[in-house]
Design an enzyme around this catalytic site. Structure first.
Site, mmCIF file in Angstrom:
data_model
loop_
_atom_site.group_PDB
_atom_site.id
_atom_site.type_symbol
_atom_site.label_atom_id
_atom_site.label_comp_id
_atom_site.label_asym_id
_atom_site.label_seq_id
_atom_site.Cartn_x
_atom_site.Cartn_y
_atom_site.Cartn_z
ATOM 1 N N CYS A 1 32.865 43.752 35.119
ATOM 2 C CA CYS A 1 33.973 44.164 35.983
ATOM 3 C C CYS A 1 34.928 42.983 36.037
ATOM 4 O O CYS A 1 34.990 42.203 35.090
ATOM 5 C CB CYS A 1 33.475 44.586 37.364
ATOM 6 S SG CYS A 1 32.554 43.322 38.257
ATOM 7 N N LYS A 2 35.675 42.836 37.086
ATOM 8 C CA LYS A 2 36.600 41.711 37.213
ATOM 9 C C LYS A 2 35.836 40.404 37.428
ATOM 10 O O LYS A 2 36.045 39.421 36.717
ATOM 11 C CB LYS A 2 37.567 41.978 38.360
ATOM 12 C CG LYS A 2 38.611 40.904 38.603
ATOM 13 C CD LYS A 2 39.518 41.320 39.756
ATOM 14 C CE LYS A 2 40.532 40.247 40.121
ATOM 15 N NZ LYS A 2 41.387 40.686 41.266
#
Length: 538
Positions: A439-440
């Site tokens: 993800c981020k």
């Protein structure tokens, strides 16, 4: 700073939800107060007992959590001010005053006062003029603190149905041949936390995640990481593109490291074949803090490393002598993105930007016509030809993927937020590719994917079959999932990245209809709160 187990000895349960077999040490209206130190094994199911013991070990009030976190951060900022030659007496005095209070006497006002004193002293002692500069400096100080800590391997163990499973998590800093880190730029035993948004050489928060059974056999392996984007640098700049390329090369090196026999062959001078399935969990819209541009950076960098027809991809890997050696890899990478947060699954955002990408990658993975006629081709067909025993598992997962995609089920929660990302990752491992997911930050959505994979791989190992699509978790499966969430290594990774454990996936929203289904999937609100941990404070 290590405050995963907070050591508080008293925890409140609502009446009717107390731990059977424990001795009550006090009475309040509607509440049983139970002493962890005096808990005895009751007659209830051992799985429930284990979860309750975990709860008693870890749970504390939100005020207590925020106090401990604020106080430990204060220590970090005091050290930074001292190193700059400043005076920390005001912060120290405030901390000493808080130390005289009992936990129940502390409220948010006290914590806000401490945070205010810290901000004022950093501004005054370091000569900072405006609020934006102050926020940047505070973030930099704490990021430097986290990145200068030693990041070691995390090994966790659970038992289920009399079988033992080991979760082995190896950070990039410990991806070594002998005593030497394999990467071009050394980690020196440290980490790169998720707040390192301008990092040019390393991927933030990269780990090799393995599941090993009680016979010592690997039953799953993959790479989890933060986004391949230095998104703190100027968008579309050459330095940001170079940073993404460096990070992508590091991911491929880590994937090669996860296959020791291939790495050994590559270092001996042979050209090796390596397939990678990258599954991103971003929501690429303008509403999500730039995740659209981050995904573009990642996909472009990874696709740019695919081997061309003219020859293999060249990488630099450090050998056991610590010397950089060029290795040759016939590299094939496919890239997916499946949004798994509320914006993607409850509001339908971000899909327009990735549908084409996902369709192209499914064609590579399962064949050009698979979604239309169900005939398996692509990498999956190649795997079945080379390794016939994997055929049934490949067909089972492929058909589930087909049903999900053709009915657009991945765009809704429907009781299973990670339904497609998890199955694509499991299929990648089944066909011999290296699954990578991110993800981020590499800690929240990535951590939940990690836990969902571990739950499913244990189920498969014990029953011989993957879960059916749209099936609800049984009570026993919920307990297994809860145990994994608390013992998967995710809390330790979250703490290395933020200073405290806790997963931001766990949210209570003003409209409950917008919440993901994790209250239902976990089943126990105590465990849900433990998994949420300190995440609301970071």
């Amino acid at each position: 700073m290590h405050i995963t187990n907070l050591g508080l000895h008293q925890v409140s349960f609502q009446s009717g939800d107390s731990y059977k077999g424990a001795e009550e040490t006090g009475k309040h209206k509607g509440v049983s107060v139970i002493s962890y130190q005096r808990v005895k094994n009751g007659e209830r199911n051992k799985g429930i007992e284990a979860l309750n013991r975990l709860y008693l070990q870890n749970q504390t009030s939100l005020t207590g959590k925020s106090l401990l976190f604020a106080r430990d951060k204060a220590e970090v900022f005091c050290e930074a001010i001292k190193l700059a030659g400043g005076d920390t007496s005001k912060i120290k005095a405030m901390m000493e005053r808080l130390d005289t209070y009992k936990l129940g006497e502390v409220n948010k006002r006290h914590i806000n006062e401490l945070n205010k004193v810290i901000s004022e002293e950093i501004r005054a002692q370091l000569g900072i003029k405006n609020k934006k500069e102050l926020q940047t400096k505070i973030k930099q100080i704490f990021t430097d603190y986290l990145n200068n800590k030693n990041w070691g391997p995390v090994n966790k163990n659970i038992s289920h149905h009399g079988k033992n499973y080991s979760f082995q998590l190896t950070p990039a800093s410990h991806m070594k041949i002998g005593n030497k880190n394999i990467f071009v730029k050394e980690y020196n035993g440290k980490g790169i936390c998720c707040a390192s948004t301008r990092e040019r050489d390393h991927i933030a928060n990269m780990w090799l995640s393995k599941v090993v059974d009680d016979e010592g056999k690997e039953i799953f392996s993959g790479i989890r990481h933060g986004v391949i984007s230095a998104y703190g640098l100027k968008k579309n700049s050459s330095e940001r593109a170079v940073a993404a390329r460096n990070k992508a090369e590091e991911l491929v090196s880590a994937a090669l490291y996860s296959r020791p026999e291939l790495l050994s062959q590559a270092l001996s001078g042979k050209t090796v074949d390596l397939k990678i399935v990258s599954t991103s969990l971003l929501t690429p819209t303008s509403l999500t803090g730039g995740e659209e541009s981050m995904l573009k950076d990642q996909v472009s960098a990874l696709k740019g490393l695919n081997s061309k027809r003219g020859g293999p991809t060249k990488l630099l890997i450090r050998n056991s002598d610590g010397l950089l050696k060029e290795v040759s890899v016939n590299l094939k990478v496919v890239t997916f993105n499946f949004g798994v947060n509320e914006l993607a699954l409850k509001m339908g955002l971000g899909w327009r930007n990735v549908d084409k990408l996902n369709d192209e990658s499914i064609c590579s993975l399962l064949g050009d016509n698979f979604l239309k006629n169900g005939v398996i081709g692509g990498w999956a067909a190649e795997a079945i030809e080379k390794n016939p025993p994997c055929k049934n598992d490949v067909i089972y997962l492929a058909n589930q993927i087909k049903e999900i995609v053709n009915n657009k089920l991945q765009k809704n929660d429907n009781g299973e937020p990670y339904k497609l990302s998890q199955r694509v990752t499991l299929l990648a491992y089944t066909i011999g590719a290296v699954p990578c997911w991110n993800c981020k930050s590499g800690k929240d959505r990535t951590g939940m994917q990690d836990a969902e994979i571990k739950r499913e791989i244990i189920r498969k190992h014990e029953t011989g079959q993957f879960s059916q699509l749209n099936s609800k978790l049984s009570s026993e499966e919920k307990r297994l999932f809860s145990t994994i969430l608390m013992n998967s290594g995710n809390m330790e990774i979250q703490e290395m990245n933020t200073g405290v454990p806790g997963n931001k996936v766990m949210k209570k929203l003003p409209l409950s209809s917008l919440e993901l289904s994790y209250s239902e999937r976990i089943g126990d609100p105590k465990i849900w709160n433990m998994v949420k941990g300190y995440s609301s404070f970071v």
